[in-house]
Scaffold this motif. Sequence first.
Motif, PDB file in Angstrom:
ATOM      1  N   ASP A 235     105.504  71.924 134.891  1.00 40.76           N
ATOM      2  CA  ASP A 235     104.285  72.653 135.222  1.00 40.76           C
ATOM      3  C   ASP A 235     103.916  72.405 136.675  1.00 40.76           C
ATOM      4  OD1 ASP A 235     102.683  70.166 135.358  1.00 40.76           O
ATOM      5  OD2 ASP A 235     102.914  70.154 133.169  1.00 40.76           O
ATOM      6  N   LYS A 236     102.919  73.148 137.145  1.00 42.01           N
ATOM      7  CA  LYS A 236     102.550  73.080 138.551  1.00 42.01           C
ATOM      8  C   LYS A 236     101.933  71.744 138.926  1.00 42.01           C
ATOM      9  CE  LYS A 236     101.945  78.006 139.547  1.00 42.01           C
ATOM     10  NZ  LYS A 236     101.018  79.053 140.052  1.00 42.01           N
ATOM     11  N   ASN A 237     101.139  71.167 138.032  1.00 36.75           N
ATOM     12  CA  ASN A 237     100.495  69.893 138.347  1.00 36.75           C
ATOM     13  C   ASN A 237     101.527  68.783 138.524  1.00 36.75           C
ATOM     14  OD1 ASN A 237      97.916  70.962 138.287  1.00 36.75           O
ATOM     15  ND2 ASN A 237      97.665  70.597 136.094  1.00 36.75           N
ATOM     16  N   THR A 238     102.529  68.776 137.662  1.00 34.83           N
ATOM     17  CA  THR A 238     103.588  67.771 137.784  1.00 34.83           C
ATOM     18  C   THR A 238     104.357  67.949 139.087  1.00 34.83           C
ATOM     19  OG1 THR A 238     103.823  67.770 135.374  1.00 34.83           O
ATOM     20  CG2 THR A 238     105.585  66.754 136.645  1.00 34.83           C
ATOM     21  N   LEU A 239     104.651  69.201 139.428  1.00 38.82           N
ATOM     22  CA  LEU A 239     105.343  69.482 140.693  1.00 38.82           C
ATOM     23  C   LEU A 239     104.487  69.055 141.882  1.00 38.82           C
ATOM     24  CD1 LEU A 239     107.526  70.771 142.462  1.00 38.82           C
ATOM     25  CD2 LEU A 239     106.389  72.981 142.113  1.00 38.82           C
ATOM     26  N   LYS A 240     103.195  69.343 141.822  1.00 44.05           N
ATOM     27  CA  LYS A 240     102.286  68.995 142.917  1.00 44.05           C
ATOM     28  C   LYS A 240     102.222  67.482 143.118  1.00 44.05           C
ATOM     29  CE  LYS A 240      97.490  69.602 144.396  1.00 44.05           C
ATOM     30  NZ  LYS A 240      96.180  70.184 144.025  1.00 44.05           N
ATOM     31  N   ASP A 241     102.084  66.737 142.006  1.00 45.98           N
ATOM     32  CA  ASP A 241     102.024  65.279 142.106  1.00 45.98           C
ATOM     33  C   ASP A 241     103.343  64.706 142.624  1.00 45.98           C
ATOM     34  OD1 ASP A 241      99.466  65.332 141.162  1.00 45.98           O
ATOM     35  OD2 ASP A 241     100.002  64.894 139.077  1.00 45.98           O
ATOM     36  N   HIS A 242     104.441  65.291 142.173  1.00 50.92           N
ATOM     37  CA  HIS A 242     105.754  64.821 142.622  1.00 50.92           C
ATOM     38  C   HIS A 242     105.912  64.992 144.130  1.00 50.92           C
ATOM     39  CE1 HIS A 242     110.128  64.589 143.114  1.00 50.92           C
ATOM     40  NE2 HIS A 242     110.046  65.761 143.713  1.00 50.92           N
ATOM     41  N   MET A 243     105.592  66.155 144.657  1.00 49.57           N
ATOM     42  CA  MET A 243     105.768  66.416 146.081  1.00 49.57           C
ATOM     43  C   MET A 243     104.829  65.563 146.927  1.00 49.57           C
ATOM     44  SD  MET A 243     106.364  70.562 146.091  1.00 49.57           S
ATOM     45  CE  MET A 243     106.643  70.601 147.851  1.00 49.57           C
ATOM     46  N   ARG A 244     103.661  65.255 146.380  1.00 47.35           N
ATOM     47  CA  ARG A 244     102.715  64.427 147.124  1.00 47.35           C
ATOM     48  C   ARG A 244     103.139  62.961 147.118  1.00 47.35           C
ATOM     49  NH1 ARG A 244      98.630  61.469 145.273  1.00 47.35           N
ATOM     50  NH2 ARG A 244      98.783  62.452 143.235  1.00 47.35           N
ATOM     51  N   LYS A 245     103.474  62.424 145.947  1.00 45.23           N
ATOM     52  CA  LYS A 245     103.819  61.006 145.842  1.00 45.23           C
ATOM     53  C   LYS A 245     105.152  60.690 146.512  1.00 45.23           C
ATOM     54  CE  LYS A 245     101.250  60.304 141.525  1.00 45.23           C
ATOM     55  NZ  LYS A 245     101.352  59.974 140.085  1.00 45.23           N
ATOM     56  N   LYS A 246     106.104  61.580 146.377  1.00 47.63           N
ATOM     57  CA  LYS A 246     107.434  61.352 146.960  1.00 47.63           C
ATOM     58  C   LYS A 246     107.527  61.819 148.410  1.00 47.63           C
ATOM     59  CE  LYS A 246     109.417  59.753 143.209  1.00 47.63           C
ATOM     60  NZ  LYS A 246     109.985  58.382 143.131  1.00 47.63           N
TER      61      LYS A 246
END
Length: 456
Positions: A235-246
Amino acid sequence: MAAPKTQGAVAEMEEEGDRSRTGVWGVAYEDSEDCILEPLSLPESPGGSTTSIGSPSVPCIFCEEHFPVAEQDKLLKHMIIEHKIVIADVKLVADFQRYILYWRKRFTEQPVTDFCSVIRINSTAPFEEQENYLLLCDVLPEDRILREELQKQRLKVILEQQQQERSDTNFHGVCMFCNEEFLGNRSVLLNHMAREHAFNIGLPDNIVNCSEFLCTLQKKLDNLQCLYCEKTFRDKNTLKDHMRKKQHRRINPKNKEYDRFYVINYLELGKSWEEVQLEDDQELLDHPEDDWSDWEEHPASAVCLFCEKQAETFEKLCVHMEDAHEFDLLKIKSELGLNFYQQVKLVNFIRRQIHRCRCYGCCVKFSSKADLRTHMEETKHTSLLPERKTWDQLEYYFPTYENDTLLCTLSDSESDLTAQERNEHVPVISEDTSKLHALKQSSILNQLLLRESLEN
């Protein structure tokens, strides 16, 4: 070998290209198991293509088979299987359609062997099992000139497109991260994403076909795909958190799909931006002196210990302090046998006392530096240094002024000392932090803070 006839052939290629788009041909062929196909990484499944009227197509060099421009791999495979001809480095051809049209015409004018090298495969097998293949490559001067000409024309088109985008004020785009709309020039949106979202795809002036580039990136995000590692998320939230944290808010530099959006990839035939950059770096390494031949060094001025006078050299400053303030630093260094580190501590000690408007000869404090200077000159306290233990302290390793150039000009007399003398009185800072509490308790900073509180 045929003489080059590249000049003037571009217009003829375009004319034949227009004629080639008006017909409809059905294509069917059987798959081949020839081992030559595998190293070229061409499709192995059989198939054909049907080109609709008016759609861009490319004819075979030898026959009337036509294939859509987007399916050039099928045409290459057809020419290998049916006509046994291989085009070397086809990915480096700037305009594949015009390249094929040019050689299609030239092959009707002269024998193919005048242009192509003949390669025999299975040469150790019986004669009936041996086959000859034709290789068309840029070793042939005419082919090289053609490729360079097509590259120049493509670069011209790209630069014109880039200039149009740079001056375009009707751009409309939406931020991929906050959905904010932007009107005007493309640089407004690109700078916003770099500044507000730490997403930087390069300077706007280095990008071409910007709208297509942004659409490509937006499509990946819509498919829940990370732009850097290119993994897909649920989902978009998981993608958003991934790109921010990584810290993956950047594009994958190894993805060749993005090369066509950067002008640097069009500058030289067959070279990517990485290869161009590598050559530039190597040139700097090969000619280091040439690049700095016009460098003019402006020496930093050192400031007097007692007034605002500045001098470009250590020697001039010493002469000034001796004449104006009767302070001979070189004499003091010689008489006391000061090494480099002791000179540093002495200079920092004097700087700190003058900054506090305190005479180090009699410890009297004044209201201004002018009054202090008058007092020290009248009483000749400038040359009246206190005992060594007063200023030869660890705390004076720290400069009073961060930009004190005088510290950098002090002469290093350690070359005259023995190894044992060099190691004496030189503090060793421990890198072992396992006993951090003990280090804090014995830190010189505790003494400095205590002394500062007592003085105030």
